[in-house]
Design a protein around this motif. Structure first.
Motif, mmCIF file in Angstrom:
data_model
loop_
_atom_site.group_PDB
_atom_site.id
_atom_site.type_symbol
_atom_site.label_atom_id
_atom_site.label_comp_id
_atom_site.label_asym_id
_atom_site.label_seq_id
_atom_site.Cartn_x
_atom_site.Cartn_y
_atom_site.Cartn_z
ATOM 1 N N LYS A 4 0.857 -1.180 0.000
ATOM 2 C CA LYS A 4 0.000 0.000 0.000
ATOM 3 C C LYS A 4 0.893 1.229 0.000
ATOM 4 C CE LYS A 4 -3.986 -1.618 2.612
ATOM 5 N NZ LYS A 4 -4.808 -1.353 3.790
ATOM 6 N N PRO A 5 0.442 2.270 -0.666
ATOM 7 C CA PRO A 5 1.215 3.515 -0.555
ATOM 8 C C PRO A 5 1.294 3.946 0.909
ATOM 9 C CG PRO A 5 -0.475 3.686 -2.248
ATOM 10 C CD PRO A 5 -0.701 2.395 -1.529
ATOM 11 N N LYS A 6 2.366 4.616 1.233
ATOM 12 C CA LYS A 6 2.584 5.031 2.616
ATOM 13 C C LYS A 6 1.406 5.818 3.172
ATOM 14 C CE LYS A 6 5.815 7.478 5.568
ATOM 15 N NZ LYS A 6 7.057 8.225 5.652
ATOM 16 N N TYR A 7 0.872 6.726 2.375
ATOM 17 C CA TYR A 7 -0.243 7.543 2.868
ATOM 18 C C TYR A 7 -1.486 6.712 3.141
ATOM 19 C CZ TYR A 7 -2.413 7.452 -1.753
ATOM 20 O OH TYR A 7 -3.013 7.050 -2.907
ATOM 21 N N ALA A 8 -1.687 5.638 2.386
ATOM 22 C CA ALA A 8 -2.859 4.776 2.607
ATOM 23 C C ALA A 8 -2.726 4.042 3.935
ATOM 24 C CB ALA A 8 -3.028 3.795 1.460
ATOM 25 N N ARG A 9 -1.520 3.559 4.235
ATOM 26 C CA ARG A 9 -1.300 2.890 5.530
ATOM 27 C C ARG A 9 -1.505 3.877 6.674
ATOM 28 N NH1 ARG A 9 3.251 0.715 2.843
ATOM 29 N NH2 ARG A 9 4.588 2.104 4.049
ATOM 30 N N GLN A 10 -0.999 5.090 6.501
ATOM 31 C CA GLN A 10 -1.151 6.106 7.542
ATOM 32 C C GLN A 10 -2.623 6.470 7.723
ATOM 33 O OE1 GLN A 10 1.321 7.374 9.588
ATOM 34 N NE2 GLN A 10 -0.401 8.214 10.699
ATOM 35 N N ALA A 11 -3.352 6.591 6.616
ATOM 36 C CA ALA A 11 -4.778 6.921 6.695
ATOM 37 C C ALA A 11 -5.547 5.820 7.421
ATOM 38 C CB ALA A 11 -5.354 7.140 5.296
ATOM 39 N N ALA A 12 -5.223 4.566 7.136
ATOM 40 C CA ALA A 12 -5.882 3.446 7.809
ATOM 41 C C ALA A 12 -5.574 3.475 9.303
ATOM 42 C CB ALA A 12 -5.440 2.114 7.197
ATOM 43 N N TYR A 13 -4.322 3.735 9.645
ATOM 44 C CA TYR A 13 -3.938 3.824 11.060
ATOM 45 C C TYR A 13 -4.690 4.964 11.747
ATOM 46 C CZ TYR A 13 -1.232 4.745 15.244
ATOM 47 O OH TYR A 13 -0.876 4.965 16.539
ATOM 48 N N ARG A 15 -7.568 6.283 10.923
ATOM 49 C CA ARG A 15 -8.993 5.950 11.070
ATOM 50 C C ARG A 15 -9.197 4.970 12.222
ATOM 51 N NH1 ARG A 15 -12.270 7.873 7.346
ATOM 52 N NH2 ARG A 15 -13.869 6.290 7.546
ATOM 53 N N LYS A 16 -8.300 3.994 12.344
ATOM 54 C CA LYS A 16 -8.399 3.021 13.438
ATOM 55 C C LYS A 16 -8.276 3.745 14.780
ATOM 56 C CE LYS A 16 -6.286 -1.217 15.130
ATOM 57 N NZ LYS A 16 -5.259 -2.230 14.886
ATOM 58 N N THR A 17 -7.315 4.639 14.876
ATOM 59 C CA THR A 17 -7.111 5.405 16.104
ATOM 60 C C THR A 17 -8.315 6.293 16.387
ATOM 61 O OG1 THR A 17 -4.742 5.372 15.752
ATOM 62 C CG2 THR A 17 -5.562 7.032 17.269
ATOM 63 N N TYR A 18 -8.869 6.885 15.345
ATOM 64 C CA TYR A 18 -10.029 7.767 15.484
ATOM 65 C C TYR A 18 -11.213 7.016 16.083
ATOM 66 C CZ TYR A 18 -13.847 10.850 14.043
ATOM 67 O OH TYR A 18 -14.957 11.650 14.027
ATOM 68 N N VAL A 19 -11.389 5.758 15.699
ATOM 69 C CA VAL A 19 -12.492 4.949 16.232
ATOM 70 C C VAL A 19 -12.186 4.499 17.653
ATOM 71 C CG1 VAL A 19 -13.743 2.767 15.992
ATOM 72 C CG2 VAL A 19 -13.297 4.167 13.992
ATOM 73 N N ILE A 48 -15.714 -5.144 17.656
ATOM 74 C CA ILE A 48 -15.017 -3.860 17.523
ATOM 75 C C ILE A 48 -14.042 -3.921 16.355
ATOM 76 C CG2 ILE A 48 -13.302 -2.330 18.596
ATOM 77 C CD1 ILE A 48 -14.734 -2.920 21.286
ATOM 78 N N LYS A 49 -13.284 -5.003 16.254
ATOM 79 C CA LYS A 49 -12.328 -5.149 15.151
ATOM 80 C C LYS A 49 -13.046 -5.153 13.809
ATOM 81 C CE LYS A 49 -8.714 -7.534 17.714
ATOM 82 N NZ LYS A 49 -8.027 -8.806 17.938
ATOM 83 N N LYS A 50 -14.185 -5.860 13.726
ATOM 84 C CA LYS A 50 -14.933 -5.892 12.463
ATOM 85 C C LYS A 50 -15.451 -4.501 12.112
ATOM 86 C CE LYS A 50 -17.661 -9.555 13.424
ATOM 87 N NZ LYS A 50 -18.669 -10.600 13.245
ATOM 88 N N PHE A 51 -15.961 -3.776 13.099
ATOM 89 C CA PHE A 51 -16.461 -2.423 12.848
ATOM 90 C C PHE A 51 -15.338 -1.513 12.363
ATOM 91 C CE2 PHE A 51 -16.968 1.946 14.239
ATOM 92 C CZ PHE A 51 -18.127 2.286 13.583
ATOM 93 N N ILE A 52 -14.196 -1.566 13.033
ATOM 94 C CA ILE A 52 -13.062 -0.721 12.640
ATOM 95 C C ILE A 52 -12.620 -1.067 11.227
ATOM 96 C CG2 ILE A 52 -10.626 -0.232 13.094
ATOM 97 C CD1 ILE A 52 -11.315 -0.461 16.109
ATOM 98 N N ILE A 56 -12.547 1.444 8.024
ATOM 99 C CA ILE A 56 -11.335 1.697 7.239
ATOM 100 C C ILE A 56 -11.584 1.366 5.769
ATOM 101 C CG2 ILE A 56 -8.971 0.903 6.828
ATOM 102 C CD1 ILE A 56 -8.779 0.546 9.914
ATOM 103 N N ASP A 57 -12.208 0.217 5.509
ATOM 104 C CA ASP A 57 -12.460 -0.218 4.122
ATOM 105 C C ASP A 57 -13.361 0.774 3.384
ATOM 106 O OD1 ASP A 57 -10.908 -2.429 4.620
ATOM 107 O OD2 ASP A 57 -12.606 -3.800 4.853
#
Length: 61
Positions: A4-13, A15-19, A48-52, A56-57
């Motif tokens: 994944k591009p670096k920014y995509a990994r950061q965005a996913a992280y 979003r996970k933190t935001y939740v 919780i993991k499924k929701f997160i 993200i998806d």
């Protein structure tokens, strides 16, 4: 590992933190969620993991 591009990994992280952050900040909300899951026979951590992951998806669409 998926490339994944670096920014995509950061965005996913992010979003996970935001939740997770509000759940960690409000233990009474997390406990209420756990109680509701247990009544439905679900495992709170798994739900919780499924929701997160869905959150993200959906952001990647």
């Amino acid at each position: 590992m998926e490339n994944k591009p670096k920014y995509a990994r950061q965005a996913a992280y992010n979003r996970k933190t935001y939740v997770r952050f509000p759940l960690d900040l409000r233990p009474e909300v997390l406990q209420a969620f756990r109680n509701a899951c247990e009544k439905r026979g679900e495992v709170p951590t798994t739900e919780i993991k499924k929701f997160i992951q869905r959150y993200i998806d959906e952001a990647g669409e």
